[in-house]
Design an enzyme around this catalytic site. Structure first.
Site, short mmCIF file in Angstrom:
data_model
loop_
_atom_site.label_atom_id
_atom_site.label_comp_id
_atom_site.label_asym_id
_atom_site.label_seq_id
_atom_site.Cartn_x
_atom_site.Cartn_y
_atom_site.Cartn_z
N LYS A 1 41.32 -1.36 29.94
CA LYS A 1 42.11 -2.34 30.70
C LYS A 1 43.59 -2.02 30.58
O LYS A 1 44.33 -2.02 31.57
CB LYS A 1 41.84 -3.76 30.18
CG LYS A 1 40.55 -4.36 30.70
CD LYS A 1 40.14 -5.63 29.95
CE LYS A 1 38.72 -6.01 30.33
NZ LYS A 1 38.10 -6.99 29.46
N GLN B 1 39.36 -11.47 25.36
CA GLN B 1 38.09 -10.73 25.43
C GLN B 1 36.98 -11.53 24.74
O GLN B 1 37.14 -11.99 23.61
CB GLN B 1 38.27 -9.35 24.77
CG GLN B 1 37.07 -8.44 24.86
CD GLN B 1 36.78 -7.94 26.28
OE1 GLN B 1 37.69 -7.80 27.11
NE2 GLN B 1 35.53 -7.69 26.57
N ASP C 1 40.63 -14.24 34.54
CA ASP C 1 39.17 -14.14 34.38
C ASP C 1 38.44 -15.20 35.20
O ASP C 1 37.23 -15.09 35.42
CB ASP C 1 38.80 -14.38 32.90
CG ASP C 1 38.47 -13.11 32.15
OD1 ASP C 1 38.01 -12.14 32.77
OD2 ASP C 1 38.68 -13.11 30.91
N1 GUN Z 1 33.39 -9.76 28.01
C1 GUN Z 1 32.53 -9.16 28.87
N2 GUN Z 1 32.97 -9.28 30.13
C2 GUN Z 1 34.11 -9.97 30.08
C3 GUN Z 1 35.04 -10.40 31.06
O1 GUN Z 1 34.89 -10.18 32.28
N3 GUN Z 1 36.12 -11.08 30.59
C4 GUN Z 1 36.31 -11.35 29.27
N4 GUN Z 1 37.38 -12.05 28.93
N5 GUN Z 1 35.47 -10.97 28.34
C5 GUN Z 1 34.38 -10.28 28.74
#
Ligand code: GUN
Length: 302
Positions: A59, A103, A126
């Site tokens: 990311k 996350q 998100d």
């Molecule tokens: N863990 C797995 N997929 C995601 C996501 O799309 N966003 C976040 N914040 N955590 C994750």
């Protein structure tokens, strides 16, 4: 190995994601020229989960590659929930931060819902905050979870209008299944959400023009469950033992070999839905930057 059996068109999520990131980079450059600052994404990782570490690193790299600012916050696994909430509050108040991603999963001593509820909904790239969940359900502009939004982008790119199509979503998670169903309703599909308690799942799936599999069970959906010509979106990423001793490989929730003989189009694993998630996150971040700075974004730019 040459695969002569595959009949379905392969939906190339990797290429689509690359194009989307290129468009995000253009929009991010225009934003910087207008706002006098870069759009910024803060990513918070608590603990040392190896898969999460890889995601967070990717990311960060892709955020910078798109001409945006990346703020990474890595906290030890034994961080107090109160300290994490205080960090989120600081990011909420920081004008350089347009998007905040914490996350998941968080360590078990933390309440994920409480942490998500602390994120400013207008920085919640998100789309997990209840305000954004409610906005999606009622058709208001907000932020939509990245993976399902990426799936809809791939579907519309392949099929054009989805209006009137029968869609089956397998899985009812907050991150994929439920928002996926909402997005398909908004596209005027007739939507069925199936899950572990669904009776005769193959019969339910056989009705569908669109199948979205998001259950986390390796190769569960078989080719003979599909209506011929159906479009299959495989959200699963499952690591399983490979034929070669001691090696592993990634497979989806769909048995690709049998499904590709019946489907009209299908996403592969890897290279299908996976690359879309971060590309959509970057898209959501540059959209957030425009909204937070009060700068209009041309409709359809992204
Ligand atoms: N863990 C797995 N997929 C995601 C996501 O799309 N966003 C976040 N914040 N955590 C994750």
């Amino acid at each position: 190995m040459v695969d002569t059996m595959t009949k379905a068109d392969i939906i190339d999520g990797k290429a689509f994601a690359q194009d989307l990131r290129a468009r995000v980079a253009e929009v991010a450059a225009d934003f910087e020229a207008m706002a006098g600052r870069k759009a910024g994404l803060a990513v918070v990782l608590v603990g040392e989960d190896p898969a999460s570490q890889v995601y967070v690193r990717n990311k960060g790299k892709q955020t910078v590659a798109c001409g945006m600012e990346s703020f990474e916050h890595k906290l030890p696994a034994d961080t107090n929930e109160a300290d994490l909430l205080a960090l989120v509050e600081r990011l909420n108040a920081d004008p350089a931060v347009d998007g905040i991603l914490v996350q998941l999963p968080l360590p078990s001593h933390m309440n994920e819902q409480k942490v998500i509820a602390t994120i400013d909904p207008d920085k919640d790239v998100d789309g997990f905050h209840v305000v954004n969940v409610g906005r999606l359900a009622t058709g208001l502009p907000g932020f939509v979870p990245c993976t399902p939004l990426g799936c809809v982008m791939l579907l519309k790119d392949k099929l054009g209008s989805l209006s009137g199509l029968d869609a089956v979503v397998i899985g009812r998670s907050n991150i994929v299944g439920k928002p996926m169903a909402q997005l398909l309703i908004a596209e005027s599909c007739t939507v069925t959400v199936a899950h572990s308690r669904t009776k005769d799942l193959p019969a339910v799936v056989r009705r569908a023009d669109i199948v979205v599999a998001a259950v986390g069970r390796p190769e569960m959906v078989k080719g003979d469950w599909l209506k011929p010509g159906a479009t299959v979106i495989d959200v699963g990423i499952n690591r399983v033992p490979a034929a070669e001793e001691g090696k592993t490989k990634l497979v989806g929730d769909v048995d690709f070999a049998s499904a590709a003989e019946v489907a009209g189009a299908i996403t592969p694993v890897p290279g299908g839905v996976g690359p879309m998630t971060i590309a959509v996150l970057l898209r959501n971040t540059v959209v957030a930057a425009h909204r937070n700075a009060g700068i209009a974004l041309e409709e359809g730019a992204l």
